[in-house]
Design an enzyme around this catalytic site. Structure first.
Site, PDB file in Angstrom:
ATOM      1  N   THR A   1       1.136  -4.602   4.339  1.00 46.92           N
ATOM      2  CA  THR A   1       1.366  -4.449   5.515  1.00 46.92           C
ATOM      3  C   THR A   1       0.982  -6.133   6.026  1.00 46.92           C
ATOM      4  O   THR A   1       1.003  -6.786   6.626  1.00 46.92           O
ATOM      5  CB  THR A   1       0.812  -3.967   6.428  1.00 46.92           C
ATOM      6  OG1 THR A   1      -0.773  -3.923   5.479  1.00 46.92           O
ATOM      7  CG2 THR A   1       0.349  -2.172   6.538  1.00 46.92           C
ATOM      8  N   ASP A   2      -0.082  -6.614   5.282  1.00 48.66           N
ATOM      9  CA  ASP A   2      -0.257  -7.890   4.747  1.00 48.66           C
ATOM     10  C   ASP A   2       0.454  -9.000   5.227  1.00 48.66           C
ATOM     11  O   ASP A   2       0.124  -9.966   6.205  1.00 48.66           O
ATOM     12  CB  ASP A   2      -0.912  -8.618   3.745  1.00 48.66           C
ATOM     13  CG  ASP A   2      -2.302  -7.497   3.320  1.00 48.66           C
ATOM     14  OD1 ASP A   2      -3.069  -6.552   4.125  1.00 48.66           O
ATOM     15  OD2 ASP A   2      -2.659  -8.101   1.956  1.00 48.66           O
TER      16      ASP A   2
ATOM     17  N   THR B   1       0.450  -0.936  -0.292  1.00 48.17           N
ATOM     18  CA  THR B   1      -0.299   0.040   0.229  1.00 48.17           C
ATOM     19  C   THR B   1       0.462   1.576   0.353  1.00 48.17           C
ATOM     20  O   THR B   1       0.294   1.935  -0.116  1.00 48.17           O
ATOM     21  CB  THR B   1      -0.777  -0.017   1.264  1.00 48.17           C
ATOM     22  OG1 THR B   1      -1.370  -1.082   0.828  1.00 48.17           O
ATOM     23  CG2 THR B   1      -2.070   1.492   1.284  1.00 48.17           C
TER      24      THR B   1
ATOM     25  N   SER C   1       1.496  -7.656  -0.966  1.00 45.45           N
ATOM     26  CA  SER C   1       2.378  -8.432  -0.336  1.00 45.45           C
ATOM     27  C   SER C   1       1.610  -9.532  -0.411  1.00 45.45           C
ATOM     28  O   SER C   1       2.582 -10.690   0.274  1.00 45.45           O
ATOM     29  CB  SER C   1       2.854  -8.251   1.358  1.00 45.45           C
ATOM     30  OG  SER C   1       1.879  -8.171   2.162  1.00 45.45           O
TER      31      SER C   1
HETATM   32  N1  ASP Z   1      -3.201  -4.092   2.655  1.00 46.53           N
HETATM   33  C1  ASP Z   1      -2.188  -4.461   2.414  1.00 46.53           C
HETATM   34  C2  ASP Z   1      -0.479  -3.312   2.086  1.00 46.53           C
HETATM   35  O1  ASP Z   1      -0.976  -2.464   3.110  1.00 46.53           O
HETATM   36  C3  ASP Z   1      -1.402  -4.745   0.282  1.00 46.53           C
HETATM   37  C4  ASP Z   1      -0.472  -5.556   0.649  1.00 46.53           C
HETATM   38  O2  ASP Z   1      -0.016  -6.207   1.609  1.00 46.53           O
HETATM   39  O3  ASP Z   1       0.618  -5.213   0.050  1.00 46.53           O
HETATM   40  O4  ASP Z   1       0.171  -2.923   1.570  1.00 46.53           O
END
Ligand code: ASP
Length: 329
Positions: free
Chosen positions: A90-91, A13, A57
């Site tokens: 973050t995932d 993100t 991710s």
């Molecule tokens: N929601 C996720 C992020 O915060 C998407 C990911 O993990 O790429 O990046």
């Protein structure tokens, strides 16, 4: 003379903007773009960026995460570099960060960060997180404590941290233990140091390690399916202290006799697993059937540890010792 930090951009993100035509958010910014968007550069630190990719991710796999860890280790061998920042979705950030924690042996800081609000949003949290992560990567206080996650000013140990909120900017917690420190007003404060780090020296990760979240009355058939389909280890996110529904102890025994390790972790976010209860697949009967217990290591981290340990080709006795060490702290 300025300290040098290397920023490795992987996507997420923090590197995403909205594609109006597609009606979706996609990762498309480079490390160079991310640095150009900082509100201010931390003083006394030069940052060199290195491209790794621009993926969500959720799309990474173990092979890519392993490649990322090898790259981190290689960069840290350069005596001019004091630390590394990895921008990451973050995932699965806690997973890549934990792999880095067990695979990278350098004492220099490795700091993962990301964002919950994408780069096109006026109140994106990315630039502040990156600036704080750069400060952490250049900080002597963080030497020797392993890989950390910096998010919303908080510094968490990779081994202990999980993403606990789907959308808020303070998304990361170290349940039951708390953060290691924080960045406040541009200063890095470290309040505690993790007591134990487990290192695994391996050239490969075993990708065929499965994870099963148990629910009331879950069927052990999935374990037999794993056995038939050539899975190399299974982690159970079991109940409480490490108990499972009826039938699981017998299934664990079937896997154990084929040298397929089964690791019992807990679906509770706090506390340790321990064989306490007896019949009907309580923890004692799982242990008697050959299961390993992960202690305080979460199911997701136990799966990665097993990938590394099996990749390293450890014997059953070595597996026991390493799992015990990793779950002890
Ligand atoms: N929601 C996720 C992020 O915060 C998407 C990911 O993990 O790429 O990046």
């Amino acid at each position: 003379m300025n300290k040098t930090v290397v920023l490795i951009a992987t996507g997420g993100t923090i590197a995403s903007t909205e594609d109006a035509a597609e009606g979706a958010v996609n990762a498309n910014l480079s490390g160079h773009d991310l640095l150009a968007r900082l509100h201010s550069r931390p003083e006394g630190i030069s940052v060199r960026e290195e491209a790794f990719g621009a993926l969500g991710s959720y799309a990474l796999d173990l092979g890519m995460a392993h490649r990322l860890c090898r790259r981190i280790a290689a960069i840290l061998e350069n005596p001019e570099v004091v630390g590394v920042v990895v921008t990451h979705g973050t995932d699965t950030m806690e997973e890549s960060a934990y792999l880095s924690d067990i695979l990278v042996t350098s004492e220099k800081p490795v700091v993962f960060t990301g964002a919950q609000r994408h780069a096109g949003e006026p109140d994106t949290d990315g630039p502040r997180n990156i600036a704080d992560a750069i400060r952490c990567a250049a900080s002597d206080a963080l030497r020797g404590i392993g890989t950390v996650v910096l998010f919303e000013g908080d510094i968490h140990a990779a081994r202990e941290v999980s993403k606990t909120h789907t959308s808020r900017v303070d998304a990361f917690r170290s349940a039951g233990l708390g953060k290691l420190g924080e960045v406040d007003g541009g200063e890095v404060y470290l309040y505690r140091r993790p007591t134990q780090r487990v290192h695994v020296a391996t050239k490969r990760l075993e990708s065929r390690v499965e994870l099963m979240l148990l629910g009331l009355g879950s069927s052990p058939e999935y374990l037999d399916f794993c056995l038939q389909s050539g899975v190399k280890a299974v982690v159970l996110a079991a109940f409480g202290r490490g108990n499972a529904p009826r039938g699981f102890a017998d299934a664990v025994r079937r896997l154990s006799t084929h040298n397929i390790p089964v690791i019992v972790a807990s679906r509770c976010p706090e506390g340790r697993t321990l064989p306490v209860y007896g019949r009907d697949s309580g923890g004692c009967s799982l242990a008697a059937a050959g299961a390993y217990f992960s202690g305080s290591l979460s199911p997701i981290k136990a799966r990665l540890l097993m990938s590394a340990l099996l990749g390293a080709g450890l014997t059953a006795a070595e597996l026991t010792a390493k799992i015990r060490g990793a779950g002890a702290s």
